[in-house]
Design an enzyme around this catalytic site. Structure first.
Site, PDB file in Angstrom:
ATOM      1  CB  THR A 180      -0.970   0.016   1.207  1.00 41.29           C
ATOM      2  OG1 THR A 180      -1.789   1.191   1.148  1.00 41.29           O
ATOM      3  CG2 THR A 180      -0.243  -0.025   2.533  1.00 41.29           C
TER       4      THR A 180
ATOM      5  CG  HIS B 278       3.373 -10.902  17.392  1.00 40.31           C
ATOM      6  ND1 HIS B 278       4.401 -11.769  17.129  1.00 40.31           N
ATOM      7  CD2 HIS B 278       3.833 -10.087  18.384  1.00 40.31           C
ATOM      8  CE1 HIS B 278       5.426 -11.511  17.906  1.00 40.31           C
ATOM      9  NE2 HIS B 278       5.114 -10.485  18.680  1.00 40.31           N
TER      10      HIS B 278
END
Length: 523
Positions: free
Chosen positions: A439, A496
């Site tokens: 992005t 994570h």
């Protein structure tokens, strides 16, 4: 022979679509594969071509309606001599409330009946909140006629045909079921007769004075047709002393949209109350909308849902690296002219970033994996999602098998996908299925951002603004010097659950090494 045109399935997991715009009207000739209508789904906006050549004889689903795939939305007759059937004025919805029948096709002598549209499969009624025209007013096809409110959306409803509003059968504030006739549109010659007939039947209608009708017709003649715009656009124009005739409309048949007027204001064309031109920074898009309540578009609602879902699914962590892009900048400057001549697209920094990502993924494939059903899925290919900002939202087309492409092919593919995304010409298989997303916030001068992961990816890389800065350089003997370098922040957002901080940093160090020591062939 008539051919049914159906709502196509734009992907395996897509089961419905919204018709956002008809590009042809009943009676128009259409060629095979010529764009017929535009749709919006939760993954893609696209133009849908006609399956055959012929005449569009019937439109069954109106603009704004959402229907399931394989629903018949129109009929095209392959016979050149085909004549269009008289369409229902607003829509033939996929389903209606029990006991409510769609109105019969109106006869030319009695005008065209305007019905309460069905604004979704589960919506069976709507409240008219405001009439934008009064009886006797001239109205153009697709010009907003009245506003409605349902339990899911507030919307302006356009006139199905051009004519004179000869009767209002449902007053403001009243709630009626879908397909209820709420107004009648007739030709100018039939206005008086229609109004008289409606009055005789006890309908709430008040004929407009002949003088008002004459003035309306004269104004249309002088202007060559009124400037199409919504009440919101006209109010913004009044507040900023803007002549709508100065704005090029990008909506249907040149209609000036909210986006058009906000762009015009941002360009510094607005004036203050005194009539003087506004100086200094452009007025932000939100300023003219202060106090307004604007319903979410379908795309905006889907984006909102996906962003919340991603934050709920993935524990997000972000790491930011500042990278010296000087060698890349010089390489691009040397090659950009010949690259454009040879490949037909401008050379941007995105293919450099994409190539570095692919190189880093080869060393650290966990960043290109997904956590699915409690198992780590290492993807065989790097399918690069490229986030493209549109005026109406955000879309992520995908460069598939990016690891197999040359640098030039990456550049061509990225430019092609971005261009067709903005033109609503993406194919269904070009959206979705990414394994890693890029992005680019740098085009807006971004310092650095913390992006949200595009599920089911496990990582997303945000590209921030490229700036020249003084940097301390140390040579092989340990001597320090200060030099002007082209520096850029890159932010990796990662899941994570799957990617540890150490793995993310190793990936970014390899990504940084490739860019700072760029030595690849470009053209």
């Amino acid at each position: 022979m008539p051919t049914d045109v159906v709502m196509p399935q734009m992907g395996e997991s897509i089961f419905e679509g919204t018709i956002t715009k008809w590009l042809k009207k009943a009676g128009d000739r259409v060629e095979k594969d010529e764009p017929l209508f535009e749709i919006s789904t939760d993954k893609v906006d696209a133009e849908i071509p006609s399956p055959v050549a012929g005449v569009l004889t019937e439109i069954r689903i109106h603009e704004g309606a959402t229907v399931t795939v394989n629903t018949v939305v129109a009929v095209v007759s392959e016979s050149a001599e085909a004549t269009p059937s008289q369409p229902a004025p607003a829509a033939k919805p996929q389903q209606t409330q029990a006991g409510i029948k769609p109105p019969a096709a109106p006869q030319p002598s009695s005008g065209v009946e305007v019905v309460m549209p069905q604004m979704g499969e589960s919506i069976f009624e709507g409240t008219i909140t405001r009439w934008l025209k009064k009886v006797g007013d001239r109205v153009e096809k697709d010009e907003p006629l009245f506003e409605i409110s349902t339990d899911k959306v507030d919307a302006e409803i356009p006139a199905p045909v051009a004519g004179v509003l000869t009767a209002i059968r449902t007053p403001e504030g009243q709630t009626v079921t879908v397909n209820t006739v709420v107004a009648v549109l007739g030709g100018a010659a039939s206005a008086s007769a229609e109004a008289a007939a409606a009055a005789a039947s006890g309908q709430p209608v008040s004929p407009a004075p002949a003088q008002a009708q004459a003035q309306s017709a004269a104004a249309a003649a002088v202007e060559g047709g009124r400037i199409r715009s919504s009440p919101l656009v006209r109010r913004i124009a009044r507040e900023h002393h803007i002549d709508l005739a100065q704005i090029r409309g990008t909506g249907s048949e040149g209609r000036v949209t909210k986006e058009d007027i906000l762009r015009y204001i941002e360009a510094g064309n607005a004036t203050a109350a005194t009539g003087a031109r506004v100086s200094g920074p452009a007025v932000p898009p939100q300023a003219p909308l202060s106090g307004e309540v604007v319903p979410l578009s379908r795309m905006r609602a889907i984006i909102a849902e996906r962003m919340v879902e991603s934050k709920r699914i993935s524990p997000h962590v972000h790491t930011v690296y500042k990278i010296d892009m000087t060698r890349v900048v010089r390489a691009r400057d040397r090659a950009k002219d010949i690259f454009e001549q040879r490949h037909g697209v401008k050379l941007t920094f995105l293919p450099f970033v994409a190539a570095a990502v692919i190189a880093a993924v080869r060393r650290h494939p966990i960043v290109n994996a997904s956590l699915i059903d409690n198992a780590v899925h290492y993807h065989a290919n790097v399918n690069l999602g490229i986030a493209v900002a549109l005026e109406w939202g955000l879309i992520v087309p995908v460069v598939r098998h990016a690891e197999q492409r040359s640098f030039a092919d990456l550049g061509r593919a990225i430019a092609d996908l971005a261009g067709r995304a903005r033109a609503k010409k993406l194919n269904p298989d070009e959206v979705g299925g990414s394994t890693f997303t890029l992005t680019n916030a740098g085009v807006f001068g971004d310092e650095f951002s913390t992006p949200i992961i595009n599920q089911p990816d496990s990582a997303i890389l945000c590209i921030s603004g490229l700036k020249k800065e003084p940097v301390v350089l140390t040579d092989a003997e340990g001597n320090d010097t200060i030099a002007i370098r082209s520096m850029q922040h890159f932010t990796l957002g990662f899941d994570h659950r799957l990617i540890d901080g150490a793995d993310a940093c190793r990936f970014m160090l390899e990504f940084k090494r490739v860019l700072e020591n760029w030595d690849r062939e470009i053209v």
